[in-house]
Design an enzyme around this catalytic site. Structure first.
Site, mmCIF file in Angstrom:
data_model
loop_
_atom_site.group_PDB
_atom_site.id
_atom_site.type_symbol
_atom_site.label_atom_id
_atom_site.label_comp_id
_atom_site.label_asym_id
_atom_site.label_seq_id
_atom_site.Cartn_x
_atom_site.Cartn_y
_atom_site.Cartn_z
ATOM 1 N N LEU A 1 -3.234 -5.483 -7.996
ATOM 2 C CA LEU A 1 -5.223 -4.736 -8.431
ATOM 3 C C LEU A 1 -5.685 -4.695 -6.846
ATOM 4 O O LEU A 1 -6.700 -5.762 -7.354
ATOM 5 C CB LEU A 1 -5.367 -5.684 -9.591
ATOM 6 N N GLY A 2 -5.914 -4.514 -6.021
ATOM 7 C CA GLY A 2 -6.400 -4.472 -4.985
ATOM 8 C C GLY A 2 -7.041 -3.414 -5.293
ATOM 9 O O GLY A 2 -7.494 -2.451 -5.781
ATOM 10 N N ARG A 3 -8.414 -2.900 -4.379
ATOM 11 C CA ARG A 3 -8.557 -1.773 -3.874
ATOM 12 C C ARG A 3 -8.267 -0.247 -4.508
ATOM 13 O O ARG A 3 -9.041 0.401 -5.652
ATOM 14 C CB ARG A 3 -9.413 -0.801 -2.418
ATOM 15 N N ILE A 4 -6.824 -0.327 -4.056
ATOM 16 C CA ILE A 4 -6.081 1.242 -4.501
ATOM 17 C C ILE A 4 -5.236 0.644 -5.858
ATOM 18 O O ILE A 4 -5.724 1.921 -6.762
ATOM 19 C CB ILE A 4 -4.445 0.934 -3.275
ATOM 20 N N SER B 1 -1.253 -9.349 -10.255
ATOM 21 C CA SER B 1 -1.495 -9.832 -9.073
ATOM 22 C C SER B 1 -1.293 -11.161 -8.445
ATOM 23 O O SER B 1 -1.108 -12.199 -9.944
ATOM 24 C CB SER B 1 -3.181 -9.391 -8.891
ATOM 25 N N ARG B 2 -1.634 -12.086 -7.733
ATOM 26 C CA ARG B 2 -1.211 -13.152 -7.473
ATOM 27 C C ARG B 2 -2.253 -13.912 -8.170
ATOM 28 O O ARG B 2 -2.142 -15.320 -8.437
ATOM 29 C CB ARG B 2 -1.710 -13.930 -6.152
ATOM 30 N N ILE C 1 3.173 3.968 -4.965
ATOM 31 C CA ILE C 1 2.411 4.440 -3.396
ATOM 32 C C ILE C 1 2.588 3.508 -2.841
ATOM 33 O O ILE C 1 1.823 3.750 -1.311
ATOM 34 C CB ILE C 1 1.219 5.224 -3.761
ATOM 35 N N ARG D 1 4.654 0.383 -0.274
ATOM 36 C CA ARG D 1 5.549 0.493 0.713
ATOM 37 C C ARG D 1 6.825 -0.296 0.262
ATOM 38 O O ARG D 1 7.080 -0.579 -1.082
ATOM 39 C CB ARG D 1 5.197 -1.335 1.437
ATOM 40 N N ASP E 1 7.014 7.642 -2.980
ATOM 41 C CA ASP E 1 5.695 8.098 -1.929
ATOM 42 C C ASP E 1 6.387 7.325 -0.110
ATOM 43 O O ASP E 1 5.620 7.348 0.930
ATOM 44 C CB ASP E 1 4.939 8.101 -1.838
ATOM 45 N N GLU F 1 12.215 4.952 6.101
ATOM 46 C CA GLU F 1 11.181 6.021 6.465
ATOM 47 C C GLU F 1 11.274 6.496 7.707
ATOM 48 O O GLU F 1 11.652 5.408 8.847
ATOM 49 C CB GLU F 1 10.374 6.042 6.536
ATOM 50 N N HIS G 1 5.543 10.203 2.312
ATOM 51 C CA HIS G 1 4.413 9.033 2.752
ATOM 52 C C HIS G 1 3.151 10.077 2.920
ATOM 53 O O HIS G 1 2.513 10.040 4.237
ATOM 54 C CB HIS G 1 4.721 8.634 3.422
#
Ligand code: 8YV
Length: 319
Positions: free
Chosen positions: A153-156, A175-176, A231, A233, A257, A262, A280
């Site tokens: 639950l970071g910015r994205i 999240s951590r 979306i 890694r 994505d 890749e 991606h």
């Protein structure tokens, strides 16, 4: 203090960024050198800054070949391919391009989630193949009102959650550490998150700390009616376990994505109709890539003229 020296571009970058670098600073494109090793041997001590992107990063060998290196500027929000601890130990500053791509990545995550659950891409192929018979396309799965678990639950991740609130979904996250400023349920592990979700959205940063976080057990907890969206890694998921789950029905479907190797994707995936495969492209809009390039240039230019960065990467989390 201003820095005197060469800016080393180590991979292809958007033309506007490459032009800005060349116009304002002595820039050498390592990827265009006929003998990169010879360049590093003969001129490595002239380099004071490197500009790179997540798929290339800065290897230990490259970092060691640049004794005067003072900054690593990343085009992109992910920088897991640069050993930040090693850079910091040498006093090398590292920047990325956060925030300017958050909306586009979150938009694409929601689009991919709807695609895989309502099988939009599969339906498009069905019509194009001439297979359409009235009532012939199978019923799919409703998105609104479902239980969505967000891993990271970071910015994205937060931007994805905000968008999904409009679908009257039940949001949880892992999240951590638990956040104290969101109304969503905290799950204390990826397994617990998956067990309580109909859809698992992977939005965690890449790198050694999250490698394989979505394991075979987590996929089993998500279950045969569960969907996965990635979306972030490819490395965050145990990719062979994901392929196995998709082929054998361990989960209902996935929208991907990003992939471990890749631009190669696991051979079994293209034949599956319950998988959305994207190259991606989450930040791949004109507006966002332009903004990323401008921010990367601002970081480089600030370093060369003042010795500091505009958006230095955050301190690594305490072990
Ligand atoms: C692209 C990304 O990789 O920002 C990131 O970390 O994954 C995407 O924006 C971008 O092209 C950087 O390589």
């Amino acid at each position: 203090a201003p820095r005197e020296g060469t800016v080393l571009q180590v991979c292809p970058l958007p033309a506007s960024l490459e032009s800005a670098l060349a116009a304002h600073h002595r820039t050498v494109r390592l990827n265009e050198q006929t003998d990169p090793a010879a360049y590093l041997r003969d001129h490595g001590d002239e380099v004071v800054a490197v500009v790179t992107r997540a798929r290339t990063g800065v290897s230990h060998d490259l970092m060691d070949a640049l004794p005067r290196l003072g900054a690593i500027v990343n085009f992109g929000v992910g920088y897991e391919t640069t050993d930040v601890a090693r850079a910091r130990a040498r006093g090398i500053q590292v920047s990325n391009t956060p925030d300017v791509l958050t909306d586009c990545v979150a938009d694409l995550a929601v689009g991919a989630l709807i695609d895989v659950m309502r099988r939009l891409s599969a339906a498009d192929r069905y019509v194009r193949r001439g297979d359409w018979v009235p009532g012939g396309f199978p019923l799919t799965t409703k998105v609104s009102g479902k239980r969505i678990g967000i891993l990271g639950l970071g910015r994205i991740g937060r931007a994805i959650a905000r968008r999904l609130e409009g679908f009257d979904v039940e949001l949880s996250y892992h999240s951590r550490t638990a956040a104290d400023d969101v109304p969503y349920r905290y799950a204390d592990s990826p397994h617990a998150l998956a067990a309580g979700a109909d859809v698992l959205v992977v939005a965690a940063a890449g790198g050694v700390g999250t490698r394989g976080l979505v394991s075979a057990d987590v996929l089993e907890a998500l279950g045969p009616d569960g969907y996965l969206v990635n979306i972030a890694r490819g490395s965050v998921i145990d990719e062979p376990a994901l392929v196995d789950a998709l082929v054998k029905g361990g989960i209902a479907g996935a929208a991907l994505d990003v992939f471990v190797d890749e631009p190669r994707v696991p051979a079994a995936l293209p034949a599956l109709d319950n998988v959305v495969l994207l190259p991606h492209i989450a930040s791949g809009t004109h507006e966002t890539r332009e903004a990323m390039g401008e921010l990367a240039f601002r970081n480089l230019h600030r370093f060369m003229t003042e010795g500091t960065l505009v958006t230095p990467v955050p301190e690594p989390p305490a072990a």
